[in-house]
Write a protein that holds these residues in place. Structure first.
Motif, PDB file in Angstrom:
ATOM      1  N   GLY A 156       2.547   6.025  -8.291  1.00 31.80           N
ATOM      2  CA  GLY A 156       2.352   7.361  -7.760  1.00 31.80           C
ATOM      3  C   GLY A 156       3.454   7.854  -6.875  1.00 31.80           C
ATOM      4  O   GLY A 156       3.439   8.981  -6.421  1.00 31.80           O
ATOM      5  N   LEU A 157       4.431   7.016  -6.594  1.00 29.99           N
ATOM      6  CA  LEU A 157       5.522   7.438  -5.757  1.00 29.99           C
ATOM      7  C   LEU A 157       6.745   7.680  -6.639  1.00 29.99           C
ATOM      8  O   LEU A 157       7.243   6.789  -7.298  1.00 29.99           O
ATOM      9  N   THR A 158       7.207   8.878  -6.697  1.00 28.65           N
ATOM     10  CA  THR A 158       8.377   9.212  -7.491  1.00 28.65           C
ATOM     11  C   THR A 158       9.363   9.983  -6.643  1.00 28.65           C
ATOM     12  O   THR A 158       8.974  10.678  -5.697  1.00 28.65           O
ATOM     13  N   ALA A 159      10.623   9.842  -6.977  1.00 26.39           N
ATOM     14  CA  ALA A 159      11.660  10.586  -6.279  1.00 26.39           C
ATOM     15  C   ALA A 159      11.951  11.842  -7.079  1.00 26.39           C
ATOM     16  O   ALA A 159      12.492  11.791  -8.167  1.00 26.39           O
ATOM     17  N   SER A 160      11.530  12.968  -6.574  1.00 24.96           N
ATOM     18  CA  SER A 160      11.796  14.222  -7.265  1.00 24.96           C
ATOM     19  C   SER A 160      12.494  15.174  -6.320  1.00 24.96           C
ATOM     20  O   SER A 160      12.202  15.220  -5.135  1.00 24.96           O
ATOM     21  N   HIS A 161      13.437  15.891  -6.850  1.00 24.11           N
ATOM     22  CA  HIS A 161      14.174  16.867  -6.066  1.00 24.11           C
ATOM     23  C   HIS A 161      13.809  18.257  -6.545  1.00 24.11           C
ATOM     24  O   HIS A 161      13.696  18.517  -7.716  1.00 24.11           O
ATOM     25  N   VAL A 212       0.824  -1.207   0.000  1.00 25.11           N
ATOM     26  CA  VAL A 212       0.000   0.000   0.000  1.00 25.11           C
ATOM     27  C   VAL A 212       0.858   1.257   0.000  1.00 25.11           C
ATOM     28  O   VAL A 212       0.688   2.134  -0.840  1.00 25.11           O
ATOM     29  N   THR A 213       1.808   1.330   0.928  1.00 24.39           N
ATOM     30  CA  THR A 213       2.599   2.551   1.084  1.00 24.39           C
ATOM     31  C   THR A 213       3.909   2.520   0.311  1.00 24.39           C
ATOM     32  O   THR A 213       4.477   3.569   0.058  1.00 24.39           O
ATOM     33  N   GLY A 214       4.401   1.329   0.006  1.00 24.07           N
ATOM     34  CA  GLY A 214       5.681   1.216  -0.678  1.00 24.07           C
ATOM     35  C   GLY A 214       6.878   1.321   0.246  1.00 24.07           C
ATOM     36  O   GLY A 214       8.017   1.269  -0.193  1.00 24.07           O
ATOM     37  N   LYS A 215       6.625   1.454   1.542  1.00 29.21           N
ATOM     38  CA  LYS A 215       7.718   1.562   2.502  1.00 29.21           C
ATOM     39  C   LYS A 215       8.352   0.187   2.736  1.00 29.21           C
ATOM     40  O   LYS A 215       7.667  -0.828   2.688  1.00 29.21           O
ATOM     41  N   PRO A 216       9.651   0.168   3.003  1.00 29.59           N
ATOM     42  CA  PRO A 216      10.304  -1.120   3.270  1.00 29.59           C
ATOM     43  C   PRO A 216       9.833  -1.708   4.596  1.00 29.59           C
ATOM     44  O   PRO A 216       9.650  -0.988   5.579  1.00 29.59           O
ATOM     45  N   VAL A 217       9.628  -3.004   4.601  1.00 29.56           N
ATOM     46  CA  VAL A 217       9.251  -3.729   5.815  1.00 29.56           C
ATOM     47  C   VAL A 217      10.098  -4.992   5.897  1.00 29.56           C
ATOM     48  O   VAL A 217      10.504  -5.547   4.892  1.00 29.56           O
TER      49      VAL A 217
END
Length: 71
Positions: free
Chosen positions: A65-70, A29-34
């Protein structure tokens, strides 16, 4: 002894005799590492559970929907 690659998981024996498998994955769901843990009575049983976890983690789609943008 050859070092394992990152993301292949860990296996070790607890003091009570059970085997522990730890595999890094991502929350769908969140894409966070577990970190996921499984236990087995034998090393073979624990290795089987490790392979199942790794296969399951590869089946999960990349979080959308999760992208790394600076900025």
């Amino acid at each position: 002894m050859e070092q394992r690659k990152y993301g292949n998981g860990s296996i070790y024996r607890r003091q009570d005799g059970r085997w522990v498998v730890a595999v890094c994955g991502r929350d769908p769901v969140t894409g966070k590492p577990v970190r996921q843990y499984r236990y087995g009575k034998t090393k073979q049983e624990a290795l089987q559970k490790k392979m199942e976890l790794l296969a399951k983690n590869k089946e999960l789609p990349a979080p959308s929907g999760l992208t790394a943008s600076h900025s």
